[in-house]
Enzyme design. Structure first.
Site, mmCIF file in Angstrom:
data_model
loop_
_atom_site.group_PDB
_atom_site.id
_atom_site.type_symbol
_atom_site.label_atom_id
_atom_site.label_comp_id
_atom_site.label_asym_id
_atom_site.label_seq_id
_atom_site.Cartn_x
_atom_site.Cartn_y
_atom_site.Cartn_z
ATOM 1 C CB CYS A 110 34.947 34.825 28.633
ATOM 2 S SG CYS A 110 34.651 35.254 30.374
ATOM 3 C CE LYS A 134 31.832 36.435 32.168
ATOM 4 N NZ LYS A 134 31.834 37.589 32.929
ATOM 5 C CG ASP A 188 36.274 46.076 36.544
ATOM 6 O OD1 ASP A 188 35.160 45.639 34.391
ATOM 7 O OD2 ASP A 188 36.860 46.742 36.210
ATOM 8 C CG ASP A 217 33.191 35.905 36.467
ATOM 9 O OD1 ASP A 217 32.573 35.296 35.105
ATOM 10 O OD2 ASP A 217 33.846 37.185 35.877
ATOM 11 C CG ASP A 248 35.573 41.912 37.636
ATOM 12 O OD1 ASP A 248 35.526 42.309 36.593
ATOM 13 O OD2 ASP A 248 33.910 41.024 37.872
ATOM 14 N N GLY A 278 31.415 27.651 50.601
ATOM 15 C CA GLY A 278 30.870 28.105 49.189
ATOM 16 C C GLY A 278 30.031 26.537 49.020
#
Length: 723
Positions: free
Chosen positions: A400, A403, A431, A447, A470, A520
């Site tokens: 993170c 970010k 969230d 994310d 989240d 994915g």
């Protein structure tokens, strides 16, 4: 532009022994392009055997004899897998690792050290401590020595060089009232020359250590050693230094062994599999058998590196390793003295201890500090602002910490139109998006993180925990996940093996929550990145950030500090044990904690990139409240505050701090951690004060540590920090 060199060969090190440590140091100074180097070790550090007697005697603190494998791996550009090897599949070319998917290799090197355990001796496992593995022994000894009573009794099984060194060191550490006894089945110090043996026997007598020779040990009992003739040698701490045992799992590998040790040829290759090498104590030199001693491992390192390079490139000629016939033995004798033995010529004195101390410190200085490798220079000229954006040489953080800042993101999101569909609910403070369906609701979030660990399985697990935050924070049950993976350019087989590890890590985390990974997307890019799109289901109204009430208390379920630790690790400044602790915290799922909090929480969020202060501010803005934090009550990861005080911080830290510039905050390294971007951080919940004790007790029963860190009150959104 120079093309990115693809990874085509996997070189795997099992163990962090002295030879491997030196190879890692040399590899970092001149890595082999196209080779991916992996180190498998159960611990983030490895103890240097040469300084162990000095540590036992109290000359060196524990950290002085620790080789930091986390820093070494970063220096070498290697991925470090913290796990214990348990087997090798020679046909599939994979290493089995406890608690981790198998790790594939093209070339494998083993340097795992040996053990002094004596499993055949009754009571040894329950009442004795083997001198090896060194880390486990050092932990047990330190705990005993710090609380040892006056007149403490120590018994040492084995009066070879190692046993004598440790007995003399124990006598020095515990003082003249201690009762230290050496027990040997035959004659003491039989491997030394007669002169050195006589000198050490004098030191044994001088230190008041009792030597019992020609005495077999029949059993280890709670109160001491039971000899074969029935005598009891009383002991409060029994140490085993007589055995030299390899790790038992090697017997199931199919490798050629001698008494459990890997048989290698003059090139340090297994005599039964040329793709496998071995060095250090675990290797049996078939061409020149030698006793187990660290000096051989140190001198094997450059030969091992050369031969691995030849095997990986297919170029050059393998170099033979020719061990010396005799070597200088410097034996610690306690009281600041040492005895030397070579070619039968003994030397004794304090100057020898000082010489040994210099040799040991010089060896450890190879690893701290590690050589600084120069960064590629920026081209000249460059556009204005490039150097500033690169952080004046500071590497971009992973997780993170990579970010976009809260203020910049909020400004961008403000340009989005509100949802047009009646069944889509989303607000800048939520969230996740809330999708109405039937009588319930579905939450949707996404994310991803830039790699901060080179272990793809661990990265996939932590990223899954991170993405699920989240969903958990809204009181939803995880439902399904799509995975997005960017792999660095690599050969097809390496792609397959890396994706296998990533999928295994993802499936474990989502499967434990009752969710499915349903597909994915993958692509090749500059660096490893893993992300997820996740859905969750709510039977009740989702918990958002907007429902907090005045009088609520703030509950936090994980300590903070991952950002500063990861940033320091990138510069080889974070101790390995500190990094391992942060990774373990990040990998801990929050599903159980969320299910305990959701029925009580008026508002809840997960603490991630904007830091504790930034995410709390989002809750305050959504709920229209003010908050007071008790800085002393905020849990902090071990080592994080010290790294903050030393000036380390994430690349996102300044933006996080700037977004809170209007708030009154205490200035201190600990307060800086409130802005620290968290990866897979804890849940922050606003809970009625009357229910806080009940909630904390429930969390504790679930094994979920949590703390009350502050209170909410009426007022405009504002954060006050006390303590």
């Amino acid at each position: 532009m120079q093309p990115q060199i693809p990874l085509t060969r996997d070189i795997v090190f099992v163990g962090g022994g002295h030879a491997h440590a030196l190879v890692l140091r040399m590899w970092g100074m001149k890595p082999l392009p196209g080779a991916r180097l992996t180190v498998i070790s159960p611990d983030p550090t490895a103890a240097y055997s040469g300084m162990l007697p000095g540590h036992v005697a109290g000359h060196y603190p524990r950290e002085a004899l620790q080789i930091d494998l986390v820093k070494l791996a970063r220096h070498a550009g290697a991925r470090l897998i913290l796990g214990r090897a348990t087997g090798i599949d020679l046909d599939a070319r994979r290493v089995a690792v406890s608690g981790h998917p198998p790790v594939a290799y093209d070339l494998l090197s083993i340097d795992i050290g040996i053990s002094s355990e004596m499993p055949a001796l009754p009571g040894f496992g329950d009442h004795a401590v083997p001198a090896k593995p060194l880390d486990a022994f050092a932990d047990r000894w330190q705990a005993f020595a710090e609380g040892a009573p006056k007149g403490a009794r120590v018994a040492v099984i084995g009066a070879g060089v190692a046993g004598v060194e440790l007995a003399l060191a124990a006598a020095q550490r515990l003082g003249p009232d201690a009762q230290v006894t050496l027990v040997e089945a035959g004659a003491a110090l039989s491997a030394l020359g007669s002169g050195a043996r006589r000198a050490l026997l004098r030191h044994i007598a001088r230190a008041g250590v009792t030597l019992v020779e020609d005495a077999a040990v029949a059993a280890v009992e709670r109160d001491g050693l039971r000899l074969a003739d029935g005598r009891l040698i009383a002991s409060d701490f029994t140490l085993g230094a007589a055995a030299t045992r390899p790790q038992g799992w090697l017997t199931g590998t199919g490798l050629a062994l001698r008494e459990g040790f890997v048989k290698v040829d003059e090139y340090l290759r297994s005599v039964s599999d040329p793709a496998i090498f071995a060095a250090g104590d675990i290797a049996h030199l078939t061409h020149a058998p030698r006793p187990k001693a660290g000096v051989f491992a140190v001198r094997e390192a450059p030969v091992l590196l050369h031969n691995l390079t030849v095997a990986a490139t297919g170029k050059g000629v393998q170099r033979p390793y020719r061990p010396q016939r005799d070597y200088l033995k410097l034996v610690s004798a306690g009281a600041g003295r040492a005895v030397a033995d070579k070619w039968g010529l003994p030397l004794d004195g304090a100057w020898l201890w000082r010489w040994k101390d210099r040799i040991d410190r010089k060896f450890m200085a190879k690893f701290d500090p590690l050589p600084a490798m120069p960064r590629p220079a920026l081209p000249d000229p460059v556009a204005q602002g490039v150097a500033e954006e690169l952080g004046r040489g500071k590497p971009l953080c992973g997780g993170c910490g990579a970010k976009v800042g809260r203020a910049d993101l909020s400004a961008a999101l403000a340009e989005l139109p509100p949802p047009r569909r009646a069944d889509v609910i989303w607000g800048a403070g939520d969230d996740a998006a809330i999708l109405r369906h039937g009588t319930g609701a579905q939450v949707l979030t996404t994310d991803h993180v830039r790699a901060f660990t080179e272990d793809p399985w661990l990265l996939a697990r932590i990223t899954a925990v991170h993405a699920l935050g989240d969903v958990w924070s809204m009181g939803a049950r995880p439902q399904a996940a799509l995975i997005q993976v960017i792999l660095p350019r690599m050969a097809p087989r390496l792609q397959t093996e890396t994706l296998r590890e990533i999928m295994a890590g993802a499936a474990e985390v989502f499967g434990a929550e009752g969710a499915d990974v349903v597909g994915g997307h993958t692509s090749l890019g500059a660096e490893l990145t893993v992300g997820y799109t996740v859905t969750g289901l709510c039977d009740r109204v989702p918990v958002t950030q907007a429902g907090a009430r005045a009088g609520d208390v703030l509950v936090l379920t994980k300590p903070i500090g991952t950002g500063v630790i990861l940033a320091a690790e990138m510069t080889k400044a974070a101790p390995g044990a500190v990094v391992a602790g942060a990774l373990a915290s990040m990998a801990r799922p929050q599903g159980a904690a969320a299910r305990a909090l959701a029925p009580h929480a008026h508002a809840m969020t997960d603490v991630t990139g904007f830091g504790l202060a930034g995410h709390l501010l989002g809750m305050l803005e959504a709920s229209g409240l003010a908050a007071t934090l008790d800085l002393a009550a905020v849990p902090v990861l071990p080592g994080a505050e010290a790294l903050s005080a030393a000036g380390h911080g994430s690349t996102l830290l300044p933006a996080n701090r700037q977004s809170m510039a209007r708030m009154f905050l205490t200035e201190s390294p600990r307060a800086d951690l409130l802005f620290d971007p968290q990866t897979a951080g804890g849940l922050l919940a606003a809970v009625p004060a009357a229910q806080a004790s009940e909630v904390l007790a429930h969390l504790a029963e679930l094994g979920e540590p949590a703390a009350v860190i502050g209170t909410l009150s009426e007022g405009a959104p504002f954060l006050t920090v006390e303590g």
